[in-house]
Write a protein that holds these residues in place. Structure first.
Motif, mmCIF file in Angstrom:
data_model
loop_
_atom_site.group_PDB
_atom_site.id
_atom_site.type_symbol
_atom_site.label_atom_id
_atom_site.label_comp_id
_atom_site.label_asym_id
_atom_site.label_seq_id
_atom_site.Cartn_x
_atom_site.Cartn_y
_atom_site.Cartn_z
ATOM 1 N N GLN A 246 -8.203 5.660 8.141
ATOM 2 C CA GLN A 246 -7.570 5.335 9.433
ATOM 3 C C GLN A 246 -8.336 4.259 10.188
ATOM 4 N N LYS A 247 -9.575 3.997 9.741
ATOM 5 C CA LYS A 247 -10.350 2.936 10.408
ATOM 6 C C LYS A 247 -9.878 1.546 9.989
ATOM 7 N N PHE A 248 -9.028 1.485 8.965
ATOM 8 C CA PHE A 248 -8.573 0.174 8.498
ATOM 9 C C PHE A 248 -7.267 -0.198 9.208
ATOM 10 N N PRO A 249 -7.022 -1.507 9.332
ATOM 11 C CA PRO A 249 -5.910 -1.976 10.204
ATOM 12 C C PRO A 249 -4.534 -1.860 9.581
ATOM 13 N N PHE A 250 -4.349 -0.958 8.628
ATOM 14 C CA PHE A 250 -3.028 -0.863 7.978
ATOM 15 C C PHE A 250 -2.212 0.263 8.602
ATOM 16 N N SER A 251 -0.963 0.352 8.168
ATOM 17 C CA SER A 251 -0.101 1.415 8.706
ATOM 18 C C SER A 251 -0.328 2.684 7.873
ATOM 19 N N TYR A 252 -1.324 3.481 8.290
ATOM 20 C CA TYR A 252 -1.758 4.654 7.506
ATOM 21 C C TYR A 252 -0.647 5.703 7.466
ATOM 22 N N GLN A 253 -0.272 6.106 6.237
ATOM 23 C CA GLN A 253 0.861 7.037 6.085
ATOM 24 C C GLN A 253 0.425 8.406 5.595
ATOM 25 N N GLY A 254 -0.888 8.603 5.392
ATOM 26 C CA GLY A 254 -1.325 9.953 5.025
ATOM 27 C C GLY A 254 -1.975 10.048 3.650
ATOM 28 N N ALA A 255 -2.786 11.111 3.513
ATOM 29 C CA ALA A 255 -3.462 11.395 2.227
ATOM 30 C C ALA A 255 -3.030 12.797 1.809
ATOM 31 N N ARG A 256 -2.567 12.943 0.568
ATOM 32 C CA ARG A 256 -2.123 14.276 0.154
ATOM 33 C C ARG A 256 -2.341 14.462 -1.343
ATOM 34 N N ILE A 257 -2.277 15.727 -1.772
ATOM 35 C CA ILE A 257 -2.416 16.057 -3.188
ATOM 36 C C ILE A 257 -1.010 16.126 -3.787
ATOM 37 N N LEU A 258 -0.761 15.306 -4.798
ATOM 38 C CA LEU A 258 0.551 15.329 -5.447
ATOM 39 C C LEU A 258 0.650 16.557 -6.340
ATOM 40 N N SER A 259 1.859 17.074 -6.494
ATOM 41 C CA SER A 259 2.058 18.136 -7.496
ATOM 42 C C SER A 259 2.114 17.465 -8.870
ATOM 43 N N GLY A 260 1.904 18.247 -9.907
ATOM 44 C CA GLY A 260 1.980 17.692 -11.272
ATOM 45 C C GLY A 260 3.358 17.136 -11.543
ATOM 46 N N GLN A 261 4.391 17.824 -10.969
ATOM 47 C CA GLN A 261 5.775 17.383 -11.184
ATOM 48 C C GLN A 261 5.992 16.012 -10.558
ATOM 49 N N GLU A 262 5.449 15.819 -9.328
ATOM 50 C CA GLU A 262 5.576 14.504 -8.672
ATOM 51 C C GLU A 262 4.870 13.436 -9.499
ATOM 52 N N GLU A 263 3.663 13.758 -9.962
ATOM 53 C CA GLU A 263 2.875 12.775 -10.717
ATOM 54 C C GLU A 263 3.633 12.341 -11.975
ATOM 55 N N GLY A 264 4.269 13.317 -12.632
ATOM 56 C CA GLY A 264 5.037 12.987 -13.846
ATOM 57 C C GLY A 264 6.283 12.196 -13.512
ATOM 58 N N ALA A 265 7.014 12.642 -12.487
ATOM 59 C CA ALA A 265 8.297 12.004 -12.141
ATOM 60 C C ALA A 265 8.088 10.580 -11.636
ATOM 61 N N PHE A 266 7.049 10.367 -10.791
ATOM 62 C CA PHE A 266 6.839 9.009 -10.255
ATOM 63 C C PHE A 266 6.328 8.060 -11.341
ATOM 64 N N GLY A 267 5.613 8.618 -12.328
ATOM 65 C CA GLY A 267 5.201 7.757 -13.460
ATOM 66 C C GLY A 267 6.430 7.270 -14.207
ATOM 67 N N TRP A 268 7.432 8.162 -14.349
ATOM 68 C CA TRP A 268 8.692 7.781 -15.017
ATOM 69 C C TRP A 268 9.437 6.725 -14.201
ATOM 70 N N VAL A 269 9.474 6.890 -12.877
ATOM 71 C CA VAL A 269 10.149 5.899 -12.016
ATOM 72 C C VAL A 269 9.482 4.529 -12.189
ATOM 73 N N THR A 270 8.147 4.511 -12.153
ATOM 74 C CA THR A 270 7.423 3.231 -12.292
ATOM 75 C C THR A 270 7.792 2.542 -13.599
ATOM 76 N N VAL A 271 7.704 3.268 -14.703
ATOM 77 C CA VAL A 271 7.952 2.673 -16.027
ATOM 78 C C VAL A 271 9.368 2.112 -16.100
ATOM 79 N N ASN A 272 10.345 2.844 -15.601
ATOM 80 C CA ASN A 272 11.749 2.406 -15.713
ATOM 81 C C ASN A 272 12.105 1.363 -14.675
ATOM 82 N N TYR A 273 11.445 1.400 -13.506
ATOM 83 C CA TYR A 273 11.684 0.365 -12.481
ATOM 84 C C TYR A 273 11.161 -0.984 -12.992
ATOM 85 N N LEU A 274 9.934 -0.960 -13.512
ATOM 86 C CA LEU A 274 9.320 -2.207 -13.990
ATOM 87 C C LEU A 274 10.048 -2.750 -15.216
#
Ligand SMILES: Nc1ncnc2c1ncn2[C@@H]1O[C@H](COP(=O)(O)OP(=O)(O)O)[C@@H](O)[C@H]1O
Ligand SMILES: [Ca+2]
Length: 495
Positions: free
Chosen positions: A158-186
């Motif tokens: 939060q000390k940095f000048p960016f628009s801080y949106q939060g820090a959180r622990i991803l679930s394993g399901q999120e980590e897997g699903a977002f990896g799939w989104v990245t691969v198929n988006y790119l």
């Protein structure tokens, strides 16, 4: 919207006649009267304005160069992604459980670098996220210290000048699903017309590993916890995903080393020897309950370098017996039949690219022979051949390569034919494969649920249509003047 003088050679409505020209103009050359000139100029301006507006409306606005920052707080590292990687060479934030403030401190240097890379005028609009994965999932599982670490990280970011949106622990399901989104988006497999087969995502970390893919035979009814539904660009995707906590390559290694007789290790090169602390092994939540009653604090870890024996030890940490579903991968986890191509990234890529085994068209027997040769190579020779490689990684490649083959072939049931459907990838179109891009795209709604309005015409179609219209209008406009002149230059016959 531009109104044209509504008159036409086919229209002889009085209104048109009364507009052109006044009687005193009878017999004069209608083309050089002030009225005509003004009307013609207005017509031309209207047409030019129309063409200009049409072109401007369809000109592709320069894509506002946007930044987004996502910190990937993995079990072994933290990476900062701002469309390029700023790797923080330390340990994962979960390693600072006993001194949480150090977790925040560990991010400072790289975030200062990021501050230089993002244009100052864009700092405030640049969203900043931190997502923590399996290392923090294990810490949270084991103790409440994860909250202290996240808080320290939050204060630092939060000390940095960016628009801080939060820090959180991803679930394993999120980590897997977002990896799939990245691969198929790119890989441009999402915004195309529906029906294009998507690519499965295989992510190997230090503390967990994820598998995510679309299977036509899987509708989510069997084992709903493995089902994630996406609606992207107007297409619906029913994704199968599972994250195996403790089956990242670092935790898997600890699990193999917990095998009691494990002093002479076939998964390490002959001549490798190190004094290790048993607590490092048994402190992991992945081995809770495995700690033998009486063990020394240290043990000598010797390499014997035997691939076949290593395979047997690696297989011992998988359970292939019980499965209450129609079919399973391992440890009783449901997995539908594999389908399509797969992108394997993160540690899959780091290990297989070091071992020169990223070519999956190579017959599997040849892959195993190459790996067996590497494992049996004396440790001194390995160090001489790779002086530039961090010994922390160098010592682990025989185990990691053997683990990857066992995970893919025995764990996920890739057959030797299906092995060639896997591509070991680091980047796709200059962006790192991993969950972070998919995570940011999702949080910033950059992938619409519905297909963007597909233009009826391509851009060039618009321009030519407008140009043709403008020319026709101009001709029409001129034609409109002529007959009226001829007709209008005669006095209307009063009958
Ligand atoms: N150059 C490399 N060679 C071998 N392994 C590497 C290399 N760079 C990173 N790794 C490994 O890749 C894995 C990355 O895991 P990470 O993403 O930090 O954890 P997780 O995703 O489980 O939270 C770790 O096992 C790390 O040791
Ligand atoms: Ca990771």
């Amino acid at each position: 919207m531009f109104l044209f003088p509504v008159c036409s050679p086919f229209l002889t409505s009085p209104s048109c006649l009364s507009v052109f020209p006044p009687p005193e103009m009878k017999g004069k050359n209608p083309w050089n009267t002030p009225t005509t000139i003004i009307i013609t100029v207005i017509g031309i301006i209207a047409i030019v304005a129309l063409v200009t507006v049409a072109v401007l409306q369809n000109r592709h606005l320069p894509q506002k160069y946007k930044y987004g920052i996502v910190l990937d707080a993995g079990s072994s590292h933290t990476s900062v992604y701002i469309y390029k990687l700023c790797q923080i060479y330390t340990v994962g934030i979960s390693s600072y459980a006993s001194a949480p403030w150090k977790a925040g401190e560990s991010l400072r240097a790289c975030m200062q670098d990021v501050e230089q890379q993002v244009p100052k005028k864009r700092h405030r609009q640049t969203p900043l996220y931190l997502g923590a994965t399996a290392g923090m999932r294990l810490l949270k599982y084991n103790s409440s210290m994860s909250d202290g670490v996240l808080q320290a990280v939050e204060e630092a970011l939060q000390k940095f000048p960016f628009s801080y949106q939060g820090a959180r622990i991803l679930s394993g399901q999120e980590e897997g699903a977002f990896g799939w989104v990245t691969v198929n988006y790119l890989d441009d497999r999402l915004s195309q017309v529906c029906g294009l087969e998507t690519t499965g995502a295989l992510d190997l970390g230090g503390a967990s590993t994820q598998i995510s893919f679309v299977s036509d035979k899987y509708n989510g009814s069997e084992s709903p916890s493995n089902s994630v539904n996406f609606r992207l660009y107007g297409n619906d995707y029913n994704l199968y995903t599972h994250s195996f906590l403790c089956y990242g390559k670092d935790q898997a290694l600890l699990m193999t080393q917990s095998v009691p007789e494990m002093l002479n290790d076939p998964c390490f090169n002959p001549g490798y020897t190190a004094i290790k602390n048993y607590s490092k092994i048994y402190d992991s939540p992945c081995l809770s309950g495995w700690k033998p009653q009486k063990i020394p604090t240290h043990f000598t870890h010797n390499g014997t370098g035997n691939f076949q024996q290593c395979q047997r030890i690696v297989k011992s940490i998988f359970n292939f017996t019980h499965c209450k579903y129609s079919q399973c991968s391992f440890n009783g986890i449901f997995q539908p039949s594999l389908q399509g191509q797969f992108g394997a990234f993160s540690a899959y890529y780091f290990v297989m690219s070091f071992l020169n085994l990223t070519d999956t068209t190579m017959p599997l027997e040849a892959v195993k022979a190459k790996l067996a040769h590497y494992c049996s190579t004396p440790w001194n020779q390995i160090k001489q051949q790779h002086p530039e490689v961090n010994e922390k990684y160098l010592a682990g490649y025989c185990f990691s390569g053997t683990y990857i083959l066992t995970l893919l072939m025995e764990g996920y049931n890739f057959t030797s034919e299906e092995y060639s459907n896997i591509k070991f990838i680091k980047k796709i179109k200059d962006s790192d494969a991993g969950w972070t891009l998919g995570y940011m795209l999702n949080l910033t709604n950059m992938i619409p649920a519905e297909a963007p309005d597909s233009p009826l015409l391509p851009y060039s179609g618009y321009v030519s249509l407008v140009t043709i219209m403008a020319i026709l209008l101009f001709i029409l406009f001129i034609l409109c003047l002529c007959p009226l002149w001829t007709r209008c230059s005669k006095q209307p016959e009063i009958v």
